[in-house]
Design an enzyme around this catalytic site. Structure first.
Site, PDB file in Angstrom:
ATOM      1  N   ALA A   1     -44.660   1.364 -33.309  1.00  0.00           N
ATOM      2  CA  ALA A   1     -45.886   1.975 -32.803  1.00  0.00           C
ATOM      3  C   ALA A   1     -46.811   0.832 -32.425  1.00  0.00           C
ATOM      4  CB  ALA A   1     -46.512   2.830 -33.887  1.00  0.00           C
ATOM      5  N   SER A   2     -47.698   1.090 -31.497  1.00  0.00           N
ATOM      6  CA  SER A   2     -48.658   0.061 -31.116  1.00  0.00           C
ATOM      7  C   SER A   2     -49.637  -0.148 -32.271  1.00  0.00           C
ATOM      8  CB  SER A   2     -49.407   0.536 -29.870  1.00  0.00           C
ATOM      9  OG  SER A   2     -50.595  -0.180 -29.750  1.00  0.00           O
TER      10      SER A   2
ATOM     11  N   ASP B   1     -47.328 -17.950 -36.305  1.00  0.00           N
ATOM     12  CA  ASP B   1     -48.005 -16.664 -36.389  1.00  0.00           C
ATOM     13  C   ASP B   1     -47.031 -15.497 -36.401  1.00  0.00           C
ATOM     14  OD1 ASP B   1     -49.833 -14.579 -36.186  1.00  0.00           O
ATOM     15  OD2 ASP B   1     -50.042 -14.777 -34.017  1.00  0.00           O
TER      16      ASP B   1
ATOM     17  N   THR C   1     -79.651 -24.741 -43.904  1.00  0.00           N
ATOM     18  CA  THR C   1     -81.023 -25.135 -44.234  1.00  0.00           C
ATOM     19  C   THR C   1     -81.611 -24.193 -45.283  1.00  0.00           C
ATOM     20  OG1 THR C   1     -81.204 -25.859 -41.952  1.00  0.00           O
ATOM     21  CG2 THR C   1     -83.250 -25.701 -43.181  1.00  0.00           C
TER      22      THR C   1
ATOM     23  N   CYS D   1     -57.403  -4.568 -33.433  1.00  0.00           N
ATOM     24  CA  CYS D   1     -56.305  -4.239 -34.336  1.00  0.00           C
ATOM     25  C   CYS D   1     -56.358  -2.773 -34.731  1.00  0.00           C
ATOM     26  CB  CYS D   1     -56.489  -5.121 -35.561  1.00  0.00           C
ATOM     27  SG  CYS D   1     -55.468  -4.651 -36.916  1.00  0.00           S
TER      28      CYS D   1
ATOM     29  N   THR E   1     -53.879  -1.698 -37.011  1.00  0.00           N
ATOM     30  CA  THR E   1     -52.954  -1.650 -38.149  1.00  0.00           C
ATOM     31  C   THR E   1     -53.468  -0.725 -39.258  1.00  0.00           C
ATOM     32  OG1 THR E   1     -52.140  -3.853 -37.691  1.00  0.00           O
ATOM     33  CG2 THR E   1     -51.856  -3.076 -39.935  1.00  0.00           C
TER      34      THR E   1
ATOM     35  N   ARG F   1     -83.146 -28.486 -39.058  1.00  0.00           N
ATOM     36  CA  ARG F   1     -81.765 -27.999 -38.931  1.00  0.00           C
ATOM     37  C   ARG F   1     -80.837 -29.091 -38.434  1.00  0.00           C
ATOM     38  NH1 ARG F   1     -83.068 -22.089 -36.361  1.00  0.00           N
ATOM     39  NH2 ARG F   1     -84.657 -21.694 -37.906  1.00  0.00           N
TER      40      ARG F   1
ATOM     41  N   GLY G   1     -55.106  -6.461 -27.767  1.00  0.00           N
ATOM     42  CA  GLY G   1     -54.475  -6.922 -29.003  1.00  0.00           C
ATOM     43  C   GLY G   1     -53.061  -7.383 -28.696  1.00  0.00           C
TER      44      GLY G   1
HETATM   45  P1  5GP Z   1     -61.129 -10.738 -34.050  1.00  0.00           P
HETATM   46  O1  5GP Z   1     -61.719 -12.105 -34.132  1.00  0.00           O
HETATM   47  O2  5GP Z   1     -60.990 -10.274 -32.632  1.00  0.00           O
HETATM   48  O3  5GP Z   1     -61.833  -9.761 -34.920  1.00  0.00           O
HETATM   49  O4  5GP Z   1     -59.657 -10.865 -34.677  1.00  0.00           O
HETATM   50  C1  5GP Z   1     -58.706 -11.727 -34.126  1.00  0.00           C
HETATM   51  C2  5GP Z   1     -57.379 -11.576 -34.867  1.00  0.00           C
HETATM   52  O5  5GP Z   1     -56.875 -10.244 -34.775  1.00  0.00           O
HETATM   53  C3  5GP Z   1     -56.260 -12.407 -34.287  1.00  0.00           C
HETATM   54  O6  5GP Z   1     -56.370 -13.773 -34.591  1.00  0.00           O
HETATM   55  C4  5GP Z   1     -55.039 -11.741 -34.892  1.00  0.00           C
HETATM   56  O7  5GP Z   1     -54.768 -12.168 -36.216  1.00  0.00           O
HETATM   57  C5  5GP Z   1     -55.454 -10.278 -34.954  1.00  0.00           C
HETATM   58  N1  5GP Z   1     -54.841  -9.506 -33.851  1.00  0.00           N
HETATM   59  C6  5GP Z   1     -54.769  -9.828 -32.545  1.00  0.00           C
HETATM   60  N2  5GP Z   1     -54.153  -8.852 -31.825  1.00  0.00           N
HETATM   61  C7  5GP Z   1     -53.819  -7.911 -32.711  1.00  0.00           C
HETATM   62  C8  5GP Z   1     -53.120  -6.657 -32.592  1.00  0.00           C
HETATM   63  O8  5GP Z   1     -52.736  -6.201 -31.519  1.00  0.00           O
HETATM   64  N3  5GP Z   1     -52.917  -5.975 -33.751  1.00  0.00           N
HETATM   65  C9  5GP Z   1     -53.338  -6.459 -34.962  1.00  0.00           C
HETATM   66  N4  5GP Z   1     -53.041  -5.740 -36.052  1.00  0.00           N
HETATM   67  N5  5GP Z   1     -54.018  -7.602 -35.106  1.00  0.00           N
HETATM   68  C10 5GP Z   1     -54.238  -8.317 -34.002  1.00  0.00           C
END
Ligand code: 5GP
Length: 369
Positions: free
Chosen positions: A306-307, A132, A336, A189, A191, A28, A287
């Site tokens: 919304a959050s 971002d 490998t 997230c 979303t 490796r 998040g």
């Molecule tokens: P993880 O590696 O934790 O699965 O994902 C990280 C990514 O989640 C971050 O780089 C960013 O793009 C996204 N992220 C971070 N905070 C939030 C949040 O509060 N809401 C959403 N929709 N995405 C988030």
């Protein structure tokens, strides 16, 4: 009304596995996991390993950046540091390591972010920018990207997030060296649950990587990495960088508050008959669109918002060095198995199986932490 439904199957990391191949790699240690990364707009080359800590408050910390660069890995700092703090960090880091090549300074779309960025870039201490916005599709995003490219022609710019090839190409054409892809797949997230928007991450990489490369740009996959295997799969799929938040959030170098909990174990003290308790350590991980983050940085949620992020406690995992070794070890081993001496060969060589189950149902491999 006819609705268009794109019915091509969309896959996530657990939906695929890498096919092994006859290999001539004896050890490796022969797998080369650092590679020259060339950036389109400046022609700069940085020798690095494709991992990058996410610019979330909890993972884009100064301590994280210091540890990651020891492994030639990258860290995007949280954009909520004041310019003076970042400049101070960059000065000491440059003295200590002789380079700030592994650090990205983050910025958003607000004027305050741009002012902060100008102050930092003016010092010449860092030449890497992470632009971002949770939604890279808003029209102002590309305008802002062009403004940043114009203001800082010497900078490497990593911009996102989107999930489609057209926008990926547009970002590279308009000044980004690296387009960041991933919406809805992050561990903190919500979303997808709140809006229905998103795309499984493995298919996102496959569908956008050629668009980035055709414009001589690079692709960063962001979100959804839970194991070293996911990291290897993201690279094998073609990602030039892999951004991670949750994977690092429990580490000593992470920024979330340390919390101790007394947990009742299934054991019993045989002399007293009392249950046995154990102290377990956790770190807070939020998040960046969570209500918690909104309150912290913007004095609360706007009524119309919304959050789209959650707050949770993640198990404390100790120094990040161990997690980095696991990433490196997993990648070396995957290389490998596929007869890949270099990451470039690994990207070209790899074939995948679509699978229904990844692990033996009794396996504790993922719950181990
Ligand atoms: P993880 O590696 O934790 O699965 O994902 C990280 C990514 O989640 C971050 O780089 C960013 O793009 C996204 N992220 C971070 N905070 C939030 C949040 O509060 N809401 C959403 N929709 N995405 C988030």
């Amino acid at each position: 009304m006819t609705k268009i439904i794109h019915d091509e199957e969309q896959l996530d990391f657990p939906d695929v596995m890498i096919m092994p191949k006859p290999s001539t790699i004896e050890s490796r240690a022969d797998a080369q996991i650092v590679l020259p990364i060339k950036f389109k707009w400046t022609g700069r080359v940085i020798e690095g390993n494709p991992a990058i800590a996410s610019n979330m408050d909890c993972t884009g910390t100064f301590k994280m950046a210091k540890e990651l660069q020891k492994h030639q890995m990258f860290c995007a700092l949280s954009k909520h540091y004041e310019a003076a703090e970042v400049i101070q960090f960059l000065k000491t880091n440059l003295d200590e390591f002789g380079t700030n090549d592994y650090v990205f300074v983050s910025t958003g779309l607000r004027e305050h972010d741009f002012d902060n960025l100008k102050q930092i870039m003016k010092t010449g201490l860092c030449k890497n920018i992470r632009l971002d916005a949770p939604n890279g599709y808003i029209s102002g995003f590309v305008q802002h990207l062009r403004r940043i490219r114009h203001a800082f022609p010497d900078a490497v710019i990593m911009a996102g997030n989107v999930v489609t090839p057209e926008k990926t190409a547009e970002f590279i054409k308009n000044g980004a060296d690296v387009a960041v892809v991933g919406i809805g797949g992050g561990s903190q997230c919500s979303t997808r649950a709140m809006t229905g928007i998103g795309r499984p991450q493995f298919s996102t990489i496959l569908d956008t990587v050629d668009a980035a490369h055709a414009e001589e740009g690079l692709l960063c996959s962001d979100g959804g990495i839970t194991t070293p295997a996911d990291y290897a799969k993201a690279i094998a799929a073609g990602a030039d960088f892999v951004m991670m938040g949750g994977y690092f959030a429990g580490c000593s170098e992470a920024g979330g508050q340390l919390v101790r909990k007394l947990i009742e174990t299934p054991e019993m003290d045989l002399t007293t008959g009392n249950p046995v308790y154990q102290v377990k350590k956790y770190r807070l991980f939020y998040g960046m669109s969570s209500e918690y983050a909104q309150k912290k940085h913007y004095k609360g949620m706007q009524k119309y918002r919304a959050s789209e992020g959650v707050v949770s406690l993640v198990p404390y995992t100790g120094p990040v060095a161990r997690k980095l070794q696991e990433l490196e070890g997993g990648l070396r081993s995957a290389m490998t198995y596929t007869d890949s001496r270099t990451i470039a060969q690994f990207r070209n060589n790899t074939e995948f199986y679509k699978v229904r189950h990844q692990l033996n149902r009794n396996s504790k491999a993922i719950e181990r932490e």
